[in-house]
Design an enzyme around this catalytic site. Structure first.
Site: not given
Ligand code: GRF
Length: 204
Positions: A15, A111
């Site tokens: 994504s 992250h």
């Protein structure tokens, strides 16, 4: 405009990769996504690359005698395409010396936490277990460690009382899809300078 050439390394859903491609196709974007490399054959990100007409390659670790051999092949593909910036997006491996040496200061990762809090796997679960009130996402340059390189950009996301892992992950992911393209644009605008642990954003 001469656009910066980006490659995405992924292992799964893709994504963030899709968000980058969409951003790169907007008027005024200063980069283009030229290639996707997956280390997993069944990564949904590979199908997304086909749908977006981005060339893709699959180089599973088990097809190579060791990590160095796999990374040499990856470097060959990146260099042949003139890639300037490598973006890890859900790439479930530590980057080794072959890649780091060929692309010094030219590999980024995203992250789903405010690093250095909650590195490694299941960052959102870690945030909930720790009872954090604020989590978020971080884009950073990659070094040999786990989620440990110099931080480029961070976006905070409030943890709600009724959050579970899925709900928190989704709200963080929406911010990831904005933050990563923003960091890439800064990179190709020549505004990121690495000073030791710190990344200075010029012209701020
Ligand atoms: C994202 O949460 C990213 O922060 C982490 O792995 C996940 C990848 O998601 N490194 P996607 O493959 O980009 O959808």
């Amino acid at each position: 405009m001469n656009k910066g050439k980006v490659a995405v390394l992924l292992s799964g859903r893709g994504s963030n990769f899709t968000a980058m491609v969409r951003d790169s196709r907007k008027a005024g974007a200063n980069y283009s996504v030229r290639m996707v490399i997956s280390d997993r054959e069944n990564a949904p990100g590979l199908r997304k690359a086909d749908a977006l007409a981005i060339p893709s390659h699959c180089l599973p670790r088990e097809k190579f005698k060791d990590k160095g051999a796999q990374e040499r092949e990856i470097c060959g593909l990146l260099q042949a395409a003139g890639i300037e910036l490598v973006c890890l997006a859900g790439y479930m491996r530590l980057v080794g010396p072959e890649l780091l040496e060929k692309f010094p200061g030219r590999i980024m990762n995203i992250h789903p936490s405010l690093l250095p809090s909650c590195p490694g796997l299941h960052a959102q679960r870690q945030a909930l277990r720790l009872g954090l009130k604020v989590s978020g996402c971080t884009v950073h340059f990659v070094d040999a460690g786990l989620d440990s390189g110099p931080v480029i950009a961070q976006q905070a996301v409030r943890v709600r009382e009724d959050d579970d892992e899925d709900a928190l992950s989704l709200r963080i992911l929406r911010q990831e899809h904005r933050l990563y393209p923003h960091a890439i644009r800064l990179y190709f605008a020549g505004r990121l300078q690495i000073w030791g642990r710190r990344v200075i954003i010029a012209g701020k």
